[in-house]
Design an enzyme around this catalytic site. Structure first.
Site, PDB file in Angstrom:
ATOM      1  N   ILE A   1      49.597  19.172  39.644  1.00  0.00           N
ATOM      2  CA  ILE A   1      48.860  17.851  38.575  1.00  0.00           C
ATOM      3  C   ILE A   1      50.032  17.705  37.650  1.00  0.00           C
ATOM      4  O   ILE A   1      49.955  16.403  37.084  1.00  0.00           O
ATOM      5  CB  ILE A   1      47.822  18.860  38.178  1.00  0.00           C
ATOM      6  CG1 ILE A   1      46.726  19.064  39.205  1.00  0.00           C
ATOM      7  CG2 ILE A   1      47.061  17.955  36.875  1.00  0.00           C
ATOM      8  CD1 ILE A   1      45.341  19.801  38.664  1.00  0.00           C
TER       9      ILE A   1
ATOM     10  N   SER B   1      39.769  25.464  33.009  1.00  0.00           N
ATOM     11  CA  SER B   1      39.416  25.747  34.549  1.00  0.00           C
ATOM     12  C   SER B   1      37.997  25.859  34.587  1.00  0.00           C
ATOM     13  O   SER B   1      37.200  26.414  33.437  1.00  0.00           O
ATOM     14  CB  SER B   1      39.972  26.893  35.181  1.00  0.00           C
ATOM     15  OG  SER B   1      39.502  27.168  36.468  1.00  0.00           O
TER      16      SER B   1
ATOM     17  N   TYR C   1      42.584  35.489  35.791  1.00  0.00           N
ATOM     18  CA  TYR C   1      43.018  34.112  35.639  1.00  0.00           C
ATOM     19  C   TYR C   1      41.598  33.443  34.876  1.00  0.00           C
ATOM     20  O   TYR C   1      41.875  32.750  34.084  1.00  0.00           O
ATOM     21  CB  TYR C   1      43.242  33.387  36.965  1.00  0.00           C
ATOM     22  CG  TYR C   1      43.255  32.069  37.010  1.00  0.00           C
ATOM     23  CD1 TYR C   1      44.340  31.258  36.625  1.00  0.00           C
ATOM     24  CD2 TYR C   1      42.338  31.255  37.093  1.00  0.00           C
ATOM     25  CE1 TYR C   1      44.521  30.097  36.795  1.00  0.00           C
ATOM     26  CE2 TYR C   1      42.437  29.684  37.378  1.00  0.00           C
ATOM     27  CZ  TYR C   1      43.313  29.254  36.783  1.00  0.00           C
ATOM     28  OH  TYR C   1      43.452  27.635  37.063  1.00  0.00           O
TER      29      TYR C   1
ATOM     30  N   LYS D   1      41.717  31.725  31.417  1.00  0.00           N
ATOM     31  CA  LYS D   1      41.173  30.151  30.998  1.00  0.00           C
ATOM     32  C   LYS D   1      40.127  30.063  30.127  1.00  0.00           C
ATOM     33  O   LYS D   1      39.959  29.009  29.394  1.00  0.00           O
ATOM     34  CB  LYS D   1      40.983  29.584  32.531  1.00  0.00           C
ATOM     35  CG  LYS D   1      42.156  29.336  33.285  1.00  0.00           C
ATOM     36  CD  LYS D   1      43.013  28.360  32.586  1.00  0.00           C
ATOM     37  CE  LYS D   1      44.533  27.964  33.540  1.00  0.00           C
ATOM     38  NZ  LYS D   1      45.268  27.085  33.079  1.00  0.00           N
TER      39      LYS D   1
END
Length: 272
Positions: free
Chosen positions: A19, A140, A164, A168
């Site tokens: 991205i 996220s 993770y 986030k």
């Protein structure tokens, strides 16, 4: 989308693939000056060759390993020397699955790279960021309440997804905290979920699926960086899965939790 008339100086971390790279390409095509950060000098050189075909004069490459806080500081120093101002900072770099989950500081690499490093870099670059600037923090849809003992007391994660997801949500929390404390005197700060299961290397390696069109994520990062519709969204969380400002996990809505995260991060940075 209204991208404004004047070319902007835009720093994107983690921009050698996925991205970040596609966002850089789109911004270059719009005529903006893009500073691309990457961990690997070899990758940066390859990307520079590719992007130079679009607009060689508007590409600057900067290298640093964001799992090393001294390199984060060095990156900020290099940018402070190069730039008189920074219109947009896109904190995009992130780690999910890795064979080396523990850093030299004996904390999880997801928390360091995804949460602490962008917080530290943003603070160091604040002299370049005006009230008209924007900080776009890539979060996220994967969000989980923070286990402060595990994050800061060197208790390792057995589940990469849990590490993770906590990292986030922490991004959303420090975005909310800094935005509230700047209260109009600093840059607009927005946390963005660019879209779930997009076709990035992270998704392919982490979930074993091809993923959806990366342009979904790149387009929203460009819009968040430039469009007037985000100008009044400081401290908010934008969920691109639903295409709107959304409510993050309730853990992030607690002022006490946000203060605790900031205090723990500041103590960690002061002792490293």
């Amino acid at each position: 989308m209204n991208s404004g008339k004047m070319p902007k100086n835009i720093l994107i971390t983690g921009a050698t693939d996925g991205i970040g790279l596609l966002t850089a390409k789109k911004l270059l095509e719009l005529g903006h000056h893009v500073l691309l950060h990457g961990r690997s000098q070899q990758k940066l050189e390859r990307v520079h060759q590719t992007l130079s075909r679009i607009d060689a004069g508007n590409v600057t490459m900067v290298q640093a390993d964001l799992s090393n806080l001294s390199e984060v500081a060095g990156l900020a120093e290099a940018i402070l020397r190069k730039q008189l101002s920074l219109d947009v900072l896109i904190n995009n770099a992130g780690v999910f699955k890795t064979s080396h989950p523990t850093t030299q500081y004996n904390i999880d690499v997801r928390f360091l790279v995804n949460t602490i490093a962008p917080y530290y870099l943003t603070k160091l670059l604040m002299p370049l960021l005006s009230a008209d600037s924007r900080v776009i923090n890539v979060s996220s849809a994967a969000q989980a309440p923070l286990d402060f003992e595990r994050l800061f007391h060197h208790k390792h994660f057995s589940d990469a997804f849990d590490a993770y997801a906590q990292s986030k949500l922490a991004v959303v929390m420090w975005t909310r905290y800094l935005a509230s404390h700047l209260s109009g005197e600093g840059p607009t700060m927005v946390a963005v979920n660019p879209g779930s299961l997009l076709a990035s290397k992270m998704v392919k390696e982490g979930f074993g699926v091809a993923g959806k069109d990366l342009s979904i994520g790149a387009q929203i990062l460009v819009k968040a960086s430039l469009d007037f519709s985000f100008a009044e969204s400081s401290g908010e969380y934008f969920d691109n899965d639903h295409g709107c400002i959304a409510t993050p996990h309730e853990f992030a809505l607690s002022t006490e939790n946000c203060h605790k995260l900031i205090n723990r991060m500041e103590l960690f940075l002061a002792t490293c």
